[in-house]
Scaffold this motif. Sequence first.
Motif, PDB file in Angstrom:
ATOM      1  N   ALA A 158       0.819  -1.210   0.000  1.00 15.68           N
ATOM      2  CA  ALA A 158       0.000   0.000   0.000  1.00 15.68           C
ATOM      3  C   ALA A 158       0.853   1.260   0.000  1.00 15.68           C
ATOM      4  O   ALA A 158       0.409   2.316  -0.448  1.00 15.68           O
ATOM      5  N   GLY A 159       2.090   1.141   0.485  1.00 18.33           N
ATOM      6  CA  GLY A 159       2.944   2.314   0.593  1.00 18.33           C
ATOM      7  C   GLY A 159       3.892   2.537  -0.563  1.00 18.33           C
ATOM      8  O   GLY A 159       4.517   3.598  -0.644  1.00 18.33           O
ATOM      9  N   MET A 160       4.014   1.550  -1.493  1.00 14.90           N
ATOM     10  CA  MET A 160       5.033   1.708  -2.539  1.00 14.90           C
ATOM     11  C   MET A 160       4.616   1.219  -3.920  1.00 14.90           C
ATOM     12  O   MET A 160       5.364   1.352  -4.878  1.00 14.90           O
ATOM     13  N   LYS A 161       3.404   0.705  -4.067  1.00 14.16           N
ATOM     14  CA  LYS A 161       3.053   0.082  -5.338  1.00 14.16           C
ATOM     15  C   LYS A 161       2.875   1.090  -6.472  1.00 14.16           C
ATOM     16  O   LYS A 161       2.777   0.694  -7.638  1.00 14.16           O
ATOM     17  N   ASP A 162       2.834   2.393  -6.161  1.00 10.59           N
ATOM     18  CA  ASP A 162       2.742   3.412  -7.213  1.00 10.59           C
ATOM     19  C   ASP A 162       4.112   3.833  -7.727  1.00 10.59           C
ATOM     20  O   ASP A 162       4.207   4.757  -8.544  1.00 10.59           O
ATOM     21  N   SER A 163       5.170   3.183  -7.256  1.00  2.00           N
ATOM     22  CA  SER A 163       6.518   3.468  -7.748  1.00  2.00           C
ATOM     23  C   SER A 163       6.578   3.201  -9.246  1.00  2.00           C
ATOM     24  O   SER A 163       5.921   2.289  -9.750  1.00  2.00           O
ATOM     25  N   LYS A 164       7.371   4.009  -9.964  1.00  2.00           N
ATOM     26  CA  LYS A 164       7.414   3.878 -11.420  1.00  2.00           C
ATOM     27  C   LYS A 164       7.998   2.533 -11.846  1.00  2.00           C
ATOM     28  O   LYS A 164       7.468   1.869 -12.724  1.00  2.00           O
ATOM     29  N   VAL A 165       9.118   2.136 -11.234  1.00  3.09           N
ATOM     30  CA  VAL A 165       9.741   0.837 -11.520  1.00  3.09           C
ATOM     31  C   VAL A 165      10.041   0.155 -10.190  1.00  3.09           C
ATOM     32  O   VAL A 165      10.646   0.755  -9.290  1.00  3.09           O
ATOM     33  N   ILE A 166       9.601  -1.098 -10.064  1.00  4.82           N
ATOM     34  CA  ILE A 166       9.812  -1.861  -8.829  1.00  4.82           C
ATOM     35  C   ILE A 166      10.697  -3.065  -9.141  1.00  4.82           C
ATOM     36  O   ILE A 166      10.412  -3.842 -10.055  1.00  4.82           O
ATOM     37  N   VAL A 167      11.773  -3.186  -8.380  1.00  4.37           N
ATOM     38  CA  VAL A 167      12.687  -4.319  -8.500  1.00  4.37           C
ATOM     39  C   VAL A 167      12.642  -5.100  -7.187  1.00  4.37           C
ATOM     40  O   VAL A 167      12.749  -4.507  -6.113  1.00  4.37           O
ATOM     41  N   ALA A 168      12.460  -6.398  -7.267  1.00  5.42           N
ATOM     42  CA  ALA A 168      12.375  -7.224  -6.064  1.00  5.42           C
ATOM     43  C   ALA A 168      13.438  -8.317  -6.087  1.00  5.42           C
ATOM     44  O   ALA A 168      13.670  -8.954  -7.117  1.00  5.42           O
ATOM     45  N   ILE A 169      14.076  -8.507  -4.930  1.00  4.67           N
ATOM     46  CA  ILE A 169      15.039  -9.603  -4.752  1.00  4.67           C
ATOM     47  C   ILE A 169      14.573 -10.419  -3.553  1.00  4.67           C
ATOM     48  O   ILE A 169      14.495  -9.899  -2.424  1.00  4.67           O
ATOM     49  N   ASN A 170      14.236 -11.673  -3.785  1.00  6.11           N
ATOM     50  CA  ASN A 170      13.724 -12.531  -2.711  1.00  6.11           C
ATOM     51  C   ASN A 170      13.982 -13.984  -3.085  1.00  6.11           C
ATOM     52  O   ASN A 170      13.865 -14.354  -4.266  1.00  6.11           O
ATOM     53  N   LYS A 171      14.322 -14.798  -2.100  1.00  9.26           N
ATOM     54  CA  LYS A 171      14.613 -16.200  -2.404  1.00  9.26           C
ATOM     55  C   LYS A 171      13.352 -17.041  -2.570  1.00  9.26           C
ATOM     56  O   LYS A 171      13.404 -18.168  -3.070  1.00  9.26           O
ATOM     57  N   ASP A 172      12.181 -16.484  -2.169  1.00  7.84           N
ATOM     58  CA  ASP A 172      10.923 -17.211  -2.293  1.00  7.84           C
ATOM     59  C   ASP A 172      10.238 -16.828  -3.604  1.00  7.84           C
ATOM     60  O   ASP A 172       9.764 -15.698  -3.761  1.00  7.84           O
ATOM     61  N   PRO A 173      10.150 -17.741  -4.567  1.00  4.38           N
ATOM     62  CA  PRO A 173       9.548 -17.398  -5.862  1.00  4.38           C
ATOM     63  C   PRO A 173       8.056 -17.068  -5.774  1.00  4.38           C
ATOM     64  O   PRO A 173       7.501 -16.459  -6.687  1.00  4.38           O
ATOM     65  N   ASP A 174       7.411 -17.481  -4.677  1.00  2.00           N
ATOM     66  CA  ASP A 174       5.978 -17.228  -4.507  1.00  2.00           C
ATOM     67  C   ASP A 174       5.692 -15.997  -3.658  1.00  2.00           C
ATOM     68  O   ASP A 174       4.535 -15.744  -3.301  1.00  2.00           O
ATOM     69  N   ALA A 175       6.716 -15.220  -3.341  1.00  2.00           N
ATOM     70  CA  ALA A 175       6.517 -14.015  -2.523  1.00  2.00           C
ATOM     71  C   ALA A 175       5.582 -13.046  -3.251  1.00  2.00           C
ATOM     72  O   ALA A 175       5.746 -12.793  -4.453  1.00  2.00           O
TER      73      ALA A 175
END
Length: 310
Positions: A268-285
């Motif tokens: 709710a606090g960041m989904k309006d960011s222009k480009v979002i990059v995610a690094i996570n070891k859980d592929p279902d995150a």
Amino acid sequence: MSLLVIAEHDNAGLKAATLNAVTAAAKIGGDIHILVAGASCGAVAEQAAKVAGVAKVKVADAAHYGDQTAENLAALIVANAPGYTHIIAAATSNGKNTLPRVAALLDVAQISEIISVVDADTFVRPIYAGNGLATVKSSDATKVITVRTTGFDAAANSGGSAAVEALAAGPDLGQAKLIGRELTKSARPELAAAKIIVSGGRGMGSGENYHKLLEPLADKLGAALGASRAAVDAGFVPNDYQVGQTGKIVAPQLYIAIGISGAIQHLAGMKDSKVIVAINKDPDAPIFQVADYGLVADLFQAVPELVAAL
């Protein structure tokens, strides 16, 4: 139709959030006035007068407004509310503290965190942690509104030539007194206004890991540092790093989420960011559902490699 925008400032300079509130006021239409209440705040009034689209700046300069306590400020706003159809402030901590008091004293319903203006009576605001949008129409004679700053571009802080008018100060109600203020000082950009944000979550494991891994990346990118609520609650970083529904709402050009699962509160606090990059070891995150670019990897290996590549 006249609108009153409440200036947010530190008695020395106008805060950027005020410029977003002015843009929202301009979309409603009418004469825009800015209220500057503070102590020795002449410099703020001068800055406010230069904001594009502002017709008048009203200045209440008194010692008891220096700390910006909500009780005194709300009373001043209410005393000067007659003649205004809309009273507007940014949905920052100050705005959220002051305007509900104003709405209660005026006996009207506050319209919170608008992200769009349909017309002078109708506004769009997020509900259910941003998963839905409500279109709200108000018939109140005076509409009390807070503005989500990420929903509106900042007004130009130059080019205006508003008249500056002194306003009689109201009494000191003595209901609250500021005992102290602890400010976080950083050479990095302010989180709410940063164009690039690097955020860490529970997956960082510890505060030591957070600083060791994310600070070099933020330094390379000239980015602000943020965090999920889980990381804040775990004590990795202070509360003012928190991005989310109960933290700061941000919309940078680039948001890098590292070790963040993507709980609805954070999204709710960041989904309006222009480009979002995610690094996570859980592929279902869940974070990968909103990410433009996702890397399924161990952050303890991936982040140092990213820093080295930069």
